[in-house]
Design a protein around this motif. Structure first.
Motif, PDB file in Angstrom:
ATOM      1  N   GLN A 199       0.874  -1.170   0.000  1.00 14.66           N
ATOM      2  CA  GLN A 199       0.000   0.000   0.000  1.00 14.66           C
ATOM      3  C   GLN A 199       0.911   1.220   0.000  1.00 14.66           C
ATOM      4  O   GLN A 199       1.399   1.652   1.037  1.00 14.66           O
ATOM      5  CB  GLN A 199      -0.896  -0.036   1.233  1.00 14.66           C
ATOM      6  N   GLU A 208      -4.531   9.414   3.684  1.00 15.42           N
ATOM      7  CA  GLU A 208      -5.600   9.898   2.807  1.00 15.42           C
ATOM      8  C   GLU A 208      -5.510  11.421   2.751  1.00 15.42           C
ATOM      9  O   GLU A 208      -6.218  12.125   3.458  1.00 15.42           O
ATOM     10  CB  GLU A 208      -6.955   9.417   3.315  1.00 15.42           C
ATOM     11  N   PHE A 257      -1.881   9.310  -3.610  1.00 13.76           N
ATOM     12  CA  PHE A 257      -3.213   9.007  -3.067  1.00 13.76           C
ATOM     13  C   PHE A 257      -4.296   9.330  -4.097  1.00 13.76           C
ATOM     14  O   PHE A 257      -5.213   8.531  -4.329  1.00 13.76           O
ATOM     15  CB  PHE A 257      -3.437   9.796  -1.775  1.00 13.76           C
ATOM     16  N   GLN A 285      -4.666   6.830  -6.859  1.00 15.84           N
ATOM     17  CA  GLN A 285      -5.303   5.582  -6.447  1.00 15.84           C
ATOM     18  C   GLN A 285      -6.797   5.781  -6.200  1.00 15.84           C
ATOM     19  O   GLN A 285      -7.628   5.010  -6.680  1.00 15.84           O
ATOM     20  CB  GLN A 285      -4.619   5.045  -5.187  1.00 15.84           C
ATOM     21  N   ARG A 286      -7.150   6.823  -5.446  1.00 19.46           N
ATOM     22  CA  ARG A 286      -8.537   7.020  -5.047  1.00 19.46           C
ATOM     23  C   ARG A 286      -9.404   7.520  -6.203  1.00 19.46           C
ATOM     24  O   ARG A 286     -10.517   7.043  -6.389  1.00 19.46           O
ATOM     25  CB  ARG A 286      -8.603   8.009  -3.876  1.00 19.46           C
ATOM     26  N   PRO A 342      -5.425  -2.614  -3.018  1.00 19.24           N
ATOM     27  CA  PRO A 342      -5.671  -2.294  -1.602  1.00 19.24           C
ATOM     28  C   PRO A 342      -6.211  -0.874  -1.427  1.00 19.24           C
ATOM     29  O   PRO A 342      -6.157  -0.060  -2.350  1.00 19.24           O
ATOM     30  CB  PRO A 342      -4.281  -2.431  -0.975  1.00 19.24           C
ATOM     31  N   SER A 343      -6.706  -0.575  -0.230  1.00 14.51           N
ATOM     32  CA  SER A 343      -7.100   0.786   0.130  1.00 14.51           C
ATOM     33  C   SER A 343      -5.887   1.696  -0.099  1.00 14.51           C
ATOM     34  O   SER A 343      -4.757   1.246   0.085  1.00 14.51           O
ATOM     35  CB  SER A 343      -7.514   0.809   1.598  1.00 14.51           C
ATOM     36  N   PRO A 344      -6.042   2.930  -0.528  1.00 11.24           N
ATOM     37  CA  PRO A 344      -7.277   3.722  -0.600  1.00 11.24           C
ATOM     38  C   PRO A 344      -8.045   3.602  -1.920  1.00 11.24           C
ATOM     39  O   PRO A 344      -8.860   4.468  -2.207  1.00 11.24           O
ATOM     40  CB  PRO A 344      -6.752   5.142  -0.410  1.00 11.24           C
ATOM     41  N   HIS A 345      -7.787   2.571  -2.726  1.00 16.57           N
ATOM     42  CA  HIS A 345      -8.569   2.384  -3.946  1.00 16.57           C
ATOM     43  C   HIS A 345     -10.026   2.116  -3.585  1.00 16.57           C
ATOM     44  O   HIS A 345     -10.329   1.587  -2.509  1.00 16.57           O
ATOM     45  CB  HIS A 345      -8.035   1.201  -4.758  1.00 16.57           C
ATOM     46  N   ARG A 346     -10.920   2.445  -4.512  1.00 23.63           N
ATOM     47  CA  ARG A 346     -12.342   2.160  -4.345  1.00 23.63           C
ATOM     48  C   ARG A 346     -12.855   1.486  -5.617  1.00 23.63           C
ATOM     49  O   ARG A 346     -12.485   1.900  -6.731  1.00 23.63           O
ATOM     50  CB  ARG A 346     -13.141   3.448  -4.113  1.00 23.63           C
TER      51      ARG A 346
END
Lengths: 397, 88
Positions: free
Chosen positions: A126, A131, A138, A141-142, B23-27
């Motif tokens: 990770q 966040e 970040f 990915q988000r 893995p997080s922070p993926h959504r």
């Protein structure tokens, strides 16, 4: 500037939590093993160590603050020495080596311990730890859903377009890496794999497969470095640090690290890695042609093709042919990762820069057994870490 | 600094596939379905990353694409949208 010697090195064999190699050992226990081994190898007592340069981890130990060097000192003996904890993502071990080297070269200390160790959480690393909408890793990915291995897969796919590289050619690099690790007592994977087995492993991120991407591992590495004058007081024949360099990425980098950037006018490559390696060459007065072997950061086999070309070890587009001809094996003209590399060890992230120093030292002493590079005179090591960090070191006999 | 407008069309520099749930922070929506992610050089000089709405096997380096708005994932009654690319 004082000349700097590597006097002793140590490793704890790499493994996976719960296996027969590392079991449930803590990062402190793994580091203790590596440090004890390095001290014994150098013939140095703990009280003779004047400072510690440690790699900071965000995954294990360090009281959650990355105070991993303090863990080591508390465990082995609180002699009151200064401790420097270096954070540079996966380049932290290389960074700790650079800081240790710089302090000895600059005359601040005559004897320094460099150490890195990890107990890694299971699964995909990770990469982004927080966040934070200001952190582009970040955001990538988000907001997009662009995972770490896909970064490597994107570069691999582009190479297939540029040079016609095939999936078999990527797989062949893993076959070579795992062959190197046979008989390396510190490697996690010590068995050969066939081309068919690599090609039968599932895609993690197409076009890259499970056996072509390094897993995470637990492990630790340590090195005792000292000044030339100090080295004379010990029986151990030193290996010399020709140079050590650190760099960060530049604006024209253009790799997909965040959401967006300018379309580059030139090639897209790891500018931090190329800068660290070329600085190391300049400072050592050593060129790519003088390098006997290289330990580079092969998070994926793609880097074994791209990096030697980007650093001038071979011509652009030539690497596939060199791999096929066996030239990147320990007995070839351009040996890459004779240790077996990250693909055979797994990545104990912050230990890797120090792990490379251990392998370079053994190779230059002629102690590497079946994976020995014949008559190795000069070794190049390189790491890469989140945040656009890179390090390079050149060691010589 | 001055505001700069970018057109929606570009060329795929390279791409990859998320073959495993990241893995997080993926959504992402369950059940996880592999998807392609492209790195696109927009005609106006911006290199931009984005998921493809087309399936991975339809994609190739140098393909022409355009920006669209699409759902990234759903949570409770909300739809979270992002920019994606679509083959032209």
């Amino acid at each position: 500037m004082q000349e700097v010697a590597v006097l002793g090195v140590g490793l704890h064999r790499f493994g996976k939590t719960g296996d027969a190699i590392v079991g449930n050992k803590s990062v402190t226990e793994l580091c203790r093993h590596a440090v004890d081994m390095a001290l014994a190898d150098a013939g140095v007592a703990w009280r003779q160590v004047e400072a510690v340069a440690a790699a900071s981890s965000r995954f294990s130990g360090g009281k959650g603050w990355g105070l991993n060097g303090n863990d080591v000192v508390e465990d082995i003996g609180s002699t009151g020495i200064p401790v420097y904890n270096m954070s540079a993502g996966c380049a932290a071990g290389g960074n700790a080596f650079n800081v240790g080297y710089s302090m000895v070269a600059g005359g601040l200390y005559d004897m320094v311990l460099v150490v890195g160790g990890e107990v890694m959480p299971k699964g995909m690393i990770q990469t982004s730890g927080i966040e934070d909408p200001n952190d582009r890793e970040f955001l990538r990915q988000r907001c997009i859903g662009f995972p770490g291995p896909s970064f490597w897969a994107t570069l691999a796919r582009r190479r297939m377009h540029d040079y016609g590289t095939t999936e078999e050619q990527f797989a062949q690099i893993t076959v070579k890496a795992r062959r190197c690790a046979v008989g390396n007592p510190y490697a996690r994977f010590q068995k050969e794999v066939s081309l068919q087995e690599v090609l039968a492993s599932p895609y993690v991120s197409n076009p890259l497969r499970l056996f072509e991407i390094c897993p995470v591992s637990n492990g630790a590495a340590a090195a005792i470095i000292c000044s030339k004058a100090k080295a004379r007081e010990f029986k151990r024949k030193p290996v010399w640090v020709a140079s050590s360099a650190v760099a960060t990425m530049t604006f024209e980098d253009s790799l997909p690290r965040g959401l967006a950037g300018p379309v580059p006018s030139g090639p897209s490559l790891h500018t931090e890695a190329r800068a660290a390696v070329s600085r190391a060459f300049e400072r050592a007065g050593i060129g790519p042609k003088d390098v006997s072997f290289t330990e580079l950061q092969d998070n994926t086999c793609y880097y074994e093709l791209a990096f030697p070309e980007e650093w001038g070890l071979c011509q652009p587009g030539e690497a596939e042919r060199l791999v096929a001809a066996g030239e990147t094996a320990p007995t070839g003209r351009m040996p890459i990762n004779p240790s077996g590399g990250f693909v055979s060890f797994g990545e104990a992230t912050t230990a890797m820069g120090v792990f490379q120093i251990a392998e370079l030292t053994w190779q230059l002493r002629g102690e590497s057994g079946a994976r020995q590079v014949p008559d190795a005179k000069v070794g190049l090591a390189q790491t890469l870490g989140l945040g656009g960090n890179a390090t390079a070191a050149i060691l010589k006999r | 600094m001055e505001p700069c407008e970018f057109g929606g069309r570009g060329t795929v520099w390279s791409y990859s596939v998320a073959d495993f749930p990241p893995p997080s922070p993926h959504r992402y929506d369950e059940p996880f379905k592999p998807y392609a992610i492209a790195v696109v050089d927009l005609d106006d000089g911006l290199r931009l990353v984005g998921q493809m709405v087309d399936p991975p096997e339809a994609l190739s380096v140098a393909a022409r694409v355009e920006l669209v708005i699409d759902a990234l994932h759903h949570e409770q009654d909300k739809t979270f949208t992002t920019w994606k690319f679509k083959l032209v």
